[in-house]
Design a protein around this motif. Structure first.
Motif, PDB file in Angstrom:
ATOM      1  N   LYS A 101      -8.651  -1.562  -2.328  1.00  0.00           N
ATOM      2  CA  LYS A 101      -9.658  -1.027  -3.245  1.00  0.00           C
ATOM      3  C   LYS A 101      -9.861  -2.031  -4.353  1.00  0.00           C
ATOM      4  O   LYS A 101      -8.898  -2.375  -5.050  1.00  0.00           O
ATOM      5  CB  LYS A 101      -9.194   0.320  -3.832  1.00  0.00           C
ATOM      6  CG  LYS A 101      -8.987   1.417  -2.800  1.00  0.00           C
ATOM      7  CD  LYS A 101     -10.302   1.909  -2.226  1.00  0.00           C
ATOM      8  CE  LYS A 101     -10.082   3.083  -1.283  1.00  0.00           C
ATOM      9  NZ  LYS A 101     -11.330   3.606  -0.737  1.00  0.00           N
ATOM     10  N   GLU A 140      -5.039   3.698   6.175  1.00  0.00           N
ATOM     11  CA  GLU A 140      -6.354   4.033   5.642  1.00  0.00           C
ATOM     12  C   GLU A 140      -7.416   3.839   6.714  1.00  0.00           C
ATOM     13  O   GLU A 140      -7.332   2.928   7.539  1.00  0.00           O
ATOM     14  CB  GLU A 140      -6.657   3.157   4.427  1.00  0.00           C
ATOM     15  CG  GLU A 140      -7.849   3.621   3.614  1.00  0.00           C
ATOM     16  CD  GLU A 140      -7.947   2.874   2.296  1.00  0.00           C
ATOM     17  OE1 GLU A 140      -8.780   3.272   1.473  1.00  0.00           O
ATOM     18  OE2 GLU A 140      -7.198   1.922   2.098  1.00  0.00           O
ATOM     19  N   GLU A 151       0.830  -1.202   0.000  1.00  0.00           N
ATOM     20  CA  GLU A 151       0.000   0.000   0.000  1.00  0.00           C
ATOM     21  C   GLU A 151       0.866   1.253   0.000  1.00  0.00           C
ATOM     22  O   GLU A 151       1.034   1.925   1.012  1.00  0.00           O
ATOM     23  CB  GLU A 151      -0.945  -0.025   1.210  1.00  0.00           C
ATOM     24  CG  GLU A 151      -1.873  -1.229   1.243  1.00  0.00           C
ATOM     25  CD  GLU A 151      -2.753  -1.306   0.000  1.00  0.00           C
ATOM     26  OE1 GLU A 151      -3.063  -0.250  -0.567  1.00  0.00           O
ATOM     27  OE2 GLU A 151      -3.129  -2.422  -0.399  1.00  0.00           O
ATOM     28  N   LYS A 152       1.419   1.573  -1.169  1.00  0.00           N
ATOM     29  CA  LYS A 152       2.324   2.707  -1.269  1.00  0.00           C
ATOM     30  C   LYS A 152       1.603   4.036  -1.043  1.00  0.00           C
ATOM     31  O   LYS A 152       2.212   5.024  -0.635  1.00  0.00           O
ATOM     32  CB  LYS A 152       3.023   2.701  -2.636  1.00  0.00           C
ATOM     33  CG  LYS A 152       3.931   1.497  -2.836  1.00  0.00           C
ATOM     34  CD  LYS A 152       4.679   1.578  -4.159  1.00  0.00           C
ATOM     35  CE  LYS A 152       5.536   0.337  -4.377  1.00  0.00           C
ATOM     36  NZ  LYS A 152       6.625   0.222  -3.402  1.00  0.00           N
ATOM     37  N   LYS A 153       0.284   4.076  -1.284  1.00  0.00           N
ATOM     38  CA  LYS A 153      -0.463   5.313  -1.085  1.00  0.00           C
ATOM     39  C   LYS A 153      -0.561   5.673   0.393  1.00  0.00           C
ATOM     40  O   LYS A 153      -0.849   6.822   0.742  1.00  0.00           O
ATOM     41  CB  LYS A 153      -1.860   5.200  -1.689  1.00  0.00           C
ATOM     42  CG  LYS A 153      -2.770   4.179  -1.023  1.00  0.00           C
ATOM     43  CD  LYS A 153      -4.117   4.142  -1.703  1.00  0.00           C
ATOM     44  CE  LYS A 153      -5.071   3.156  -1.047  1.00  0.00           C
ATOM     45  NZ  LYS A 153      -4.578   1.769  -1.142  1.00  0.00           N
ATOM     46  N   ASN A 154      -0.337   4.692   1.268  1.00  0.00           N
ATOM     47  CA  ASN A 154      -0.377   4.953   2.703  1.00  0.00           C
ATOM     48  C   ASN A 154       0.990   5.332   3.263  1.00  0.00           C
ATOM     49  O   ASN A 154       1.139   5.473   4.473  1.00  0.00           O
ATOM     50  CB  ASN A 154      -0.899   3.716   3.459  1.00  0.00           C
ATOM     51  CG  ASN A 154      -2.315   3.373   3.067  1.00  0.00           C
ATOM     52  OD1 ASN A 154      -3.066   4.238   2.616  1.00  0.00           O
ATOM     53  ND2 ASN A 154      -2.702   2.122   3.229  1.00  0.00           N
ATOM     54  N   TRP A 155       1.958   5.494   2.394  1.00  0.00           N
ATOM     55  CA  TRP A 155       3.328   5.830   2.804  1.00  0.00           C
ATOM     56  C   TRP A 155       3.738   7.146   2.144  1.00  0.00           C
ATOM     57  O   TRP A 155       3.663   7.303   0.939  1.00  0.00           O
ATOM     58  CB  TRP A 155       4.287   4.711   2.403  1.00  0.00           C
ATOM     59  CG  TRP A 155       5.754   5.031   2.499  1.00  0.00           C
ATOM     60  CD1 TRP A 155       6.635   5.161   1.471  1.00  0.00           C
ATOM     61  CD2 TRP A 155       6.523   5.257   3.688  1.00  0.00           C
ATOM     62  NE1 TRP A 155       7.884   5.431   1.930  1.00  0.00           N
ATOM     63  CE2 TRP A 155       7.854   5.498   3.303  1.00  0.00           C
ATOM     64  CE3 TRP A 155       6.205   5.262   5.049  1.00  0.00           C
ATOM     65  CZ2 TRP A 155       8.874   5.758   4.224  1.00  0.00           C
ATOM     66  CZ3 TRP A 155       7.224   5.520   5.962  1.00  0.00           C
ATOM     67  CH2 TRP A 155       8.525   5.754   5.558  1.00  0.00           C
ATOM     68  N   ILE A 156       4.140   8.111   2.972  1.00  0.00           N
ATOM     69  CA  ILE A 156       4.590   9.412   2.462  1.00  0.00           C
ATOM     70  C   ILE A 156       6.091   9.510   2.681  1.00  0.00           C
ATOM     71  O   ILE A 156       6.554   9.751   3.807  1.00  0.00           O
ATOM     72  CB  ILE A 156       3.877  10.567   3.182  1.00  0.00           C
ATOM     73  CG1 ILE A 156       2.363  10.435   3.039  1.00  0.00           C
ATOM     74  CG2 ILE A 156       4.355  11.909   2.639  1.00  0.00           C
ATOM     75  CD1 ILE A 156       1.583  11.468   3.826  1.00  0.00           C
TER      76      ILE A 156
END
Length: 591
Positions: A516, A246, A223-228
């Motif tokens: 998703k 998330e 889940e790269k979108k959860n990593w900044i």
């Protein structure tokens, strides 16, 4: 490996903090860090995961001995951790918690040093996961991932017996940081790049980067979108960043090593972390002084008064609910009894459970002997006479894992009763409350019975089970409305009692999960599944059920799936509940 500096002076006496919230726990940080945090009014305490210690260099295994101190860790809201180990001790500080004949954590001595911190981290990770999912904040001063050769082991007949491998390391305090989800590679350097845009966090990094060094790089596997990613080295590898789970306000801030941690932590708490997790810093007012009553509008004051009335009414309703909660616990106290008690208390709790799931004729043998005032020898604990065969039940509460004498003791009672009653329809059951002093989810629930013990149970035609399995089955029955007979039937099966109620038909196990659009990947290994059928998931915490309203095979909607296929099933449950390896069953109709 970097070693953590320790202060010689102890922290000053803790005074009443100016800010009761957030509750802050500093783990393995210098004592001066706690002094600094307390001096600016925060409610903080300090703790440790423990210290590594020396062992004789060899290829042998030795018990993992730990001594940790994590005050009130279950209720903390901000946890700041330095993963730099302290100086290696000449010997362990604590003592082995079990005898050598009980299964326990053992580590290989091939490095001449044992780090017990992964064991402690593994013990607290469920609590830390809960803190994160409920909006908690973790700040980690990083070090490379350290893997040791650790196993479940025991001394059996004078020889060391290796059990299953233990997958734990010095990042095992949060599930999000598991190697399967989060890659951590060892790398060292001092050149750290900070993005150009402006924020409190980046201003902090610009001021501290010149006094920082990185020892690891980071990359999420899924889940790269959860990593900044925030900080990078000269080779454009990430050396610091923020995990944003998330559907949660929780945050995990991963930082490189900073030379002046006590001062940096105070700056983080006062200037940076309130921007990351403002819900944890209720005392920071900013321009909201205009909302004080002396400046407030009359119409707003009226609403405020109504709000107070609502709160007072809610308080009364909460008090009433608390009474109902206590009443329900008192009514069902036997359920917690079977996973905490031993001896007579445990027998009474198990008897109440058996009656709760519908057995009508349950006899407490010891109590019967006492009432009849006979001097009969020790017999089984309970008898169940509802149908043929009659059940003879032996119950034990033990601090470790069961030995052979624990699991097959009931065998000697079966022929006695057969002879006494002049019949052969008698079936033995052995119920074990293992590792009873350990919270149930932290017990070894996979390797309770050895393969030989299970084979012996089949050979002697007896049933063996744990009270934790029985607890989960009963809770599942209560939650999903199963007929009690679906549990009763399991007591008449030889071998280890399965954790599957009679209405659960296995179809496969979870192999993947996609956030998703909330789809779980299932490898179908046995039995087919139709669209619309009800399915059940067998998790470590119990059972989850839902209808399989959407089935996909090879990106196509299908009406049914068959063994050998890997399929996607739409689900309403989150990833943290449906983990890889979870057994999936079709829920059949009760007869």
């Amino acid at each position: 490996m970097w070693k953590r500096d320790t202060d010689k002076e102890k922290p000053s006496k803790k005074e009443t903090p100016k800010y009761q919230k957030p509750k802050i726990l500093l783990i393995d940080l210098p004592d001066t860090a706690l002094d600094g945090v307390l001096s600016v009014g925060f409610n903080a305490s300090a703790g440790t995961f423990g210290s590594p210690y020396k062992v004789k260099l060899s290829d042998d295994y030795t018990p993992v001995v730990y001594k940790s101190d994590l005050p009130n860790y279950t209720e903390q809201e901000i946890i700041i951790i330095d993963l730099t180990p302290s100086e290696t001790l000449d010997s362990p500080e604590g003592e082995k918690m079990t005898s050598k004949g009980e299964k326990d954590w053992w580590a290989k001595c091939s490095r001449g040093e044992i780090d017990p911190r992964p064991r402690v981290m593994n013990m607290v990770h469920n609590a830390f996961d809960r803190i994160l999912w409920h909006g908690g904040l973790f700040v980690i001063f990083a070090q490379p991932r350290l893997r040791q050769d650790m196993v479940w082991g025991e001394i059996s007949y004078g020889n060391f017996k290796i059990g299953s491998k233990i997958n734990a390391d010095n990042w095992s305090f949060l599930s999000n940081l598991h190697p399967e989800y989060f890659e951590i590679k060892s790398d060292f350097g001092e050149e750290i790049s900070v993005p150009n845009y402006d924020s409190q966090l980046l201003r902090f990094f610009r001021e501290t980067a010149r006094n920082a060094r990185y020892t690891a790089t980071f990359n999420p596997r899924y889940e790269k979108k959860n990593w900044i990613p925030i900080l990078s080295n000269k080779f454009e590898r990430c050396v610091g960043g923020l995990i944003v789970p998330e559907d949660s306000k929780g945050r995990v801030l991963i930082l490189p090593q900073i030379s002046k941690k006590p001062e940096a932590i105070v700056t983080l708490l006062r200037e940076v972390l309130p921007d990351i997790s403002p819900h944890l810093f209720s005392h920071i007012e900013g321009s909201r002084w205009v909302e004080r009553d002396e400046y407030e509008l009359d119409s707003v004051l009226k609403y405020k008064a109504e709000k107070i009335e609502v709160q007072q009414r809610a308080k009364r309703e909460l008090e009433e609910l608390d009474k109902k909660i206590l009443g329900e616990r008192d009514k069902l106290v036997f359920l917690h009894g079977i996973i905490t008690k031993t001896d007579t208390d445990l027998v009474e709790s198990v008897k109440a459970c058996l009656e709760f799931i519908g057995f009508k004729q349950v006899i407490d043998v010891d109590k019967q002997i006492l009432e009849q005032d006979t001097k009969a020898p020790k017999q089984e604990d309970l008898q169940v006479h509802d149908k043929s065969p009659t059940l003879l039940i032996e119950i034990k509460g033990i601090s470790g894992l069961p030995h052979e004498s624990d699991t097959i003791q009931v065998v000697k009672y079966v022929p006695r009763r057969m002879k006494e009653w002049n019949r052969f329809d008698v079936h033995g059951v052995s119920i074990i409350n293992h590792q009873r002093n350990v919270p149930a989810l932290e017990r070894d629930n996979q390797n309770i019975f050895t393969g030989q013990q299970v084979e012996d149970a089949k050979h002697h035609d007896i049933t063996i089970l744990t009270t934790w399995d029985l607890f989960l089955l009963i809770r599942g029955m209560m939650k999903w409305g199963w007929d009690p007979k679906t549990i009763q039937e399991l007591f008449y099966k030889s071998g280890r009692m399965p954790r599957l109620p009679a209405i659960y038909k296995p179809i496969g196990e979870i192999v993947n999960y996609w956030e998703k659009p909330s789809v779980v990947g299932v490898q179908i290994s046995e039995n087919k599944l139709h669209k619309g059928e009800r399915i059940g998931y067998v998790t470590p915490e119990g059972y989850l059920e839902e209808e399989a309203l959407s089935l996909q095979f090879e990106n196509r909607d299908v009406e049914e799936v068959f063994p050998g296929q890997s399929v996607g099933i739409k689900t309403k449950y989150l990833r943290n509940l449906l983990r890889r390896g979870t057994i999936v069953c079709a829920v059949t109709k009760e007869e």
